[in-house]
Design a protein around this motif. Structure first.
Motif, mmCIF file in Angstrom:
data_model
loop_
_atom_site.group_PDB
_atom_site.id
_atom_site.type_symbol
_atom_site.label_atom_id
_atom_site.label_comp_id
_atom_site.label_asym_id
_atom_site.label_seq_id
_atom_site.Cartn_x
_atom_site.Cartn_y
_atom_site.Cartn_z
ATOM 1 N N ARG A 100 0.839 -1.200 0.000
ATOM 2 C CA ARG A 100 0.000 0.000 0.000
ATOM 3 C C ARG A 100 0.877 1.254 0.000
ATOM 4 O O ARG A 100 1.168 1.845 1.043
ATOM 5 C CB ARG A 100 -0.898 -0.006 1.242
ATOM 6 N N PRO A 101 1.313 1.702 -1.166
ATOM 7 C CA PRO A 101 2.179 2.885 -1.229
ATOM 8 C C PRO A 101 1.513 4.152 -0.695
ATOM 9 O O PRO A 101 2.207 5.145 -0.429
ATOM 10 C CB PRO A 101 2.474 3.013 -2.733
ATOM 11 N N ASP A 102 0.191 4.120 -0.516
ATOM 12 C CA ASP A 102 -0.514 5.298 -0.017
ATOM 13 C C ASP A 102 -0.454 5.440 1.497
ATOM 14 O O ASP A 102 -0.931 6.419 2.070
ATOM 15 C CB ASP A 102 -1.989 5.255 -0.447
ATOM 16 N N ILE A 103 0.164 4.462 2.176
ATOM 17 C CA ILE A 103 0.253 4.488 3.640
ATOM 18 C C ILE A 103 1.154 5.634 4.093
ATOM 19 O O ILE A 103 2.208 5.896 3.506
ATOM 20 C CB ILE A 103 0.809 3.148 4.164
ATOM 21 N N GLU A 104 0.745 6.291 5.191
ATOM 22 C CA GLU A 104 1.561 7.328 5.826
ATOM 23 C C GLU A 104 1.820 6.916 7.273
ATOM 24 O O GLU A 104 0.898 6.560 8.005
ATOM 25 C CB GLU A 104 0.818 8.674 5.801
ATOM 26 N N TRP A 105 3.078 6.964 7.685
ATOM 27 C CA TRP A 105 3.457 6.597 9.052
ATOM 28 C C TRP A 105 3.555 7.883 9.866
ATOM 29 O O TRP A 105 4.454 8.688 9.664
ATOM 30 C CB TRP A 105 4.770 5.817 9.055
ATOM 31 N N VAL A 106 2.607 8.059 10.802
ATOM 32 C CA VAL A 106 2.445 9.370 11.430
ATOM 33 C C VAL A 106 2.963 9.453 12.864
ATOM 34 O O VAL A 106 3.074 10.552 13.413
ATOM 35 C CB VAL A 106 0.957 9.791 11.415
ATOM 36 N N GLY A 107 3.266 8.324 13.489
ATOM 37 C CA GLY A 107 3.732 8.395 14.875
ATOM 38 C C GLY A 107 4.308 7.079 15.337
ATOM 39 O O GLY A 107 4.009 6.018 14.782
ATOM 40 N N GLU A 108 5.169 7.141 16.353
ATOM 41 C CA GLU A 108 5.746 5.917 16.919
ATOM 42 C C GLU A 108 6.099 6.147 18.375
ATOM 43 O O GLU A 108 6.429 7.254 18.797
ATOM 44 C CB GLU A 108 6.981 5.482 16.135
ATOM 45 N N GLN A 109 5.986 5.079 19.149
ATOM 46 C CA GLN A 109 6.366 5.101 20.552
ATOM 47 C C GLN A 109 7.225 3.873 20.835
ATOM 48 O O GLN A 109 6.908 2.761 20.387
ATOM 49 C CB GLN A 109 5.135 5.102 21.459
ATOM 50 N N LYS A 119 8.678 -2.076 31.069
ATOM 51 C CA LYS A 119 8.583 -0.871 31.896
ATOM 52 C C LYS A 119 7.734 0.202 31.220
ATOM 53 O O LYS A 119 7.981 1.393 31.379
ATOM 54 C CB LYS A 119 9.978 -0.319 32.184
ATOM 55 N N ILE A 120 6.724 -0.198 30.501
ATOM 56 C CA ILE A 120 5.920 0.770 29.769
ATOM 57 C C ILE A 120 5.162 1.697 30.722
ATOM 58 O O ILE A 120 4.626 1.263 31.740
ATOM 59 C CB ILE A 120 4.924 0.040 28.825
ATOM 60 N N ASP A 121 5.153 2.978 30.402
ATOM 61 C CA ASP A 121 4.292 3.954 31.067
ATOM 62 C C ASP A 121 3.141 4.179 30.101
ATOM 63 O O ASP A 121 3.185 5.059 29.232
ATOM 64 C CB ASP A 121 5.065 5.241 31.344
ATOM 65 N N ALA A 122 2.103 3.355 30.233
ATOM 66 C CA ALA A 122 1.101 3.216 29.187
ATOM 67 C C ALA A 122 0.268 4.468 28.967
ATOM 68 O O ALA A 122 -0.163 4.733 27.832
ATOM 69 C CB ALA A 122 0.197 2.022 29.500
ATOM 70 N N GLY A 123 0.018 5.239 30.022
ATOM 71 C CA GLY A 123 -0.788 6.443 29.859
ATOM 72 C C GLY A 123 -0.175 7.429 28.888
ATOM 73 O O GLY A 123 -0.807 7.821 27.889
ATOM 74 N N PRO A 124 1.058 7.890 29.133
ATOM 75 C CA PRO A 124 1.705 8.811 28.195
ATOM 76 C C PRO A 124 1.882 8.222 26.794
ATOM 77 O O PRO A 124 1.796 8.952 25.798
ATOM 78 C CB PRO A 124 3.056 9.081 28.860
ATOM 79 N N VAL A 125 2.139 6.908 26.706
ATOM 80 C CA VAL A 125 2.283 6.280 25.390
ATOM 81 C C VAL A 125 0.972 6.383 24.618
ATOM 82 O O VAL A 125 0.942 6.777 23.442
ATOM 83 C CB VAL A 125 2.714 4.800 25.539
ATOM 84 N N ALA A 126 -0.139 6.041 25.273
ATOM 85 C CA ALA A 126 -1.445 6.120 24.621
ATOM 86 C C ALA A 126 -1.767 7.557 24.212
ATOM 87 O O ALA A 126 -2.282 7.815 23.110
ATOM 88 C CB ALA A 126 -2.522 5.577 25.554
ATOM 89 N N GLN A 127 -1.455 8.497 25.091
ATOM 90 C CA GLN A 127 -1.737 9.908 24.810
ATOM 91 C C GLN A 127 -0.926 10.396 23.610
ATOM 92 O O GLN A 127 -1.446 11.119 22.747
ATOM 93 C CB GLN A 127 -1.414 10.752 26.036
ATOM 94 N N ALA A 128 0.349 9.989 23.545
ATOM 95 C CA ALA A 128 1.212 10.432 22.451
ATOM 96 C C ALA A 128 0.746 9.869 21.111
ATOM 97 O O ALA A 128 0.772 10.565 20.087
ATOM 98 C CB ALA A 128 2.653 10.015 22.729
#
Length: 408
Positions: free
Chosen positions: A199-208, A214-223
């Motif tokens: 799918r060349p039309d895909i855009e990658w807009v964010g990553e965490q 040791k995930i801090d899930a709240g800030p990860v979800a918010q970001a």
């Protein structure tokens, strides 16, 4: 010397020779009955949800192999060590097993960076290594070596299966969440590559990239929510997955968004979520309750009879690891590294998921995975609409794969 004296001397010499021959035969028989020792290393204390079922799986296989007479007329014996999820501990364990415990080979490991460390040790010491679980593609491609083979379907294989389904979604804006170590980095990279190719039309807009365990899930979800994606790739697992699902659900992260997730359909990770399990995620996993093939039914019955519990994906991995080792030693007819490597290249065997082959070109097995969706049924997380995907269908051809390995 008289004839009588010569005859007595001859009889004495014959008796001595016969005694030596008998003693040698007895020693050979005793040696033949000595166990073939297998060194096994895994992250038992670091990730018990997977490794304890894995241990039960290899113990069941060990019982079956030895009940059938062992291999080469000798029983198998597993000498196990805990690497605590640390490469240095794994290398120390491997060295102890090889130098002090006289093992014929080494097997196991879970985390990708740990597996790579043991593979490097095995290459330096010329010790056969069957990597049971590590998923990074580097294990058999960019950092592959002559003595290392891998059982589990790799990141590339599972990403290809998931990308095949993800490409059917209307989603164009994608974000990713993955643990910040070799496995997570490798999984995200190959999924991006394969989905973008479809799918060349895909855009990658964010990553965490939360630290593993040791995930801090709240800030990860918010970001991630702030990037406003249409869909999310998740690579977290274990306790991190539980935290992410809870925080993401509370914050509405998954509402009206597609989620594609490595490993989430495995009972190790889906069971702990119970009624909180997400619904509709596209996942790889192991729906043990819905597989009705004769091979799997035989395994399931034996496992439940032995442990009074249902299997997890780790159970399959542990079971097939020992069955693979037994088949390789039997084909080799010996336990020296060169013979084991030669025997492992191209060997095939039956598993609870069906037949697999360890490819000669890249030492990757063709064990596949189930792809389906998550659901909640009777208050429990379940994998539904699951279809088994043969690993051989999601690998590059052997010539291409062989070219990905370091030059010899």
């Amino acid at each position: 010397m008289t004839d009588r004296t010569r005859s007595a001397a001859a009889r004495a010499a014959f008796g001595l020779m016969a005694g030596i021959i008998a003693l040698g035969a007895a020693e050979r028989a005793a040696h033949a009955a000595d166990p073939i020792r297998i060194g096994e290393i895994n992250s038992y204390s670091a990730l018990p949800a997977f490794t304890e079922p894995y241990r039960k799986g290899w113990q069941l296989a060990l019982d079956e192999v030895n009940a059938a007479g062992g291999v080469l007329g000798r029983p198998l014996e597993v000498v196990s060590r805990d690497d605590a999820g640390k490469p240095a501990d794994a290398i120390n364990a491997a060295n102890e097993l090889v130098t002090r415990e006289d093992v014929a080979l080494v097997a196991g490991t879970f985390f990708s960076h740990v597996g790579l460390a043991v593979a490097d040790y095995a290459a330096r010491r010329d010790v056969f290594f069957l990597a049971a679980e590590p998923l990074t593609d580097a294990m058999v491609w960019s950092k592959g070596n002559d003595v290392t083979f891998r059982l589990r379907p790799s990141n590339h294989m599972q990403a290809a299966m998931l990308a095949e389904e993800a490409a059917k979604l209307p989603a164009k804006r994608w974000a990713t969440i993955a643990p910040n170590y070799e496995y997570g980095q490798s999984a995200v990279a190959v999924f991006k590559e394969l989905l973008s190719a479809r799918r060349p039309d895909i855009e990658w807009v964010g990553e965490q990239w939360p630290p593993q365990g040791k995930i801090d899930a709240g800030p990860v979800a918010q970001a991630i929510a702030a990037t406003n994606p249409d869909a999310i790739l998740n690579v977290t697992f274990g306790p991190d997955l539980v935290k992410l699902v809870r925080e993401g659900t509370t914050r509405g992260l998954f509402k009206d968004r597609a989620v594609v997730s490595f490993l989430t359909g495995e009972p190790e990770y889906l069971d702990p979520l119970g009624a909180e399990a997400p619904e509709g995620w596209i996942v790889t996993g192991y729906p043990w309750y819905d597989i009705d093939t004769p091979a799997h039914k035989a395994f399931l019955d034996a496992y439940q009879a032995r442990w009074n519990d249902h299997p997890r994906l780790g159970s399959i991995v542990g079971y097939v690891t020992i069955k693979s080792i037994a088949a390789i030693i039997a084909k080799a007819g010996a336990t020296d590294t060169a013979a084991l490597v030669q025997a492992a290249r191209g060997i095939g065997l039956e598993t609870p998921f069906g037949p697999i082959t360890y490819r000669a070109a890249d030492h990757q097995s063709t064990l596949g995975a189930f792809v389906g969706r998550t659901a909640v049924i009777d208050g429990r997380g379940r994998m539904v609409d699951a279809v088994y995907r043969d690993g051989a269908d999601y690998l590059p051809d052997e010539a291409t794969a062989g070219a990905l390995r370091p030059a010899r």
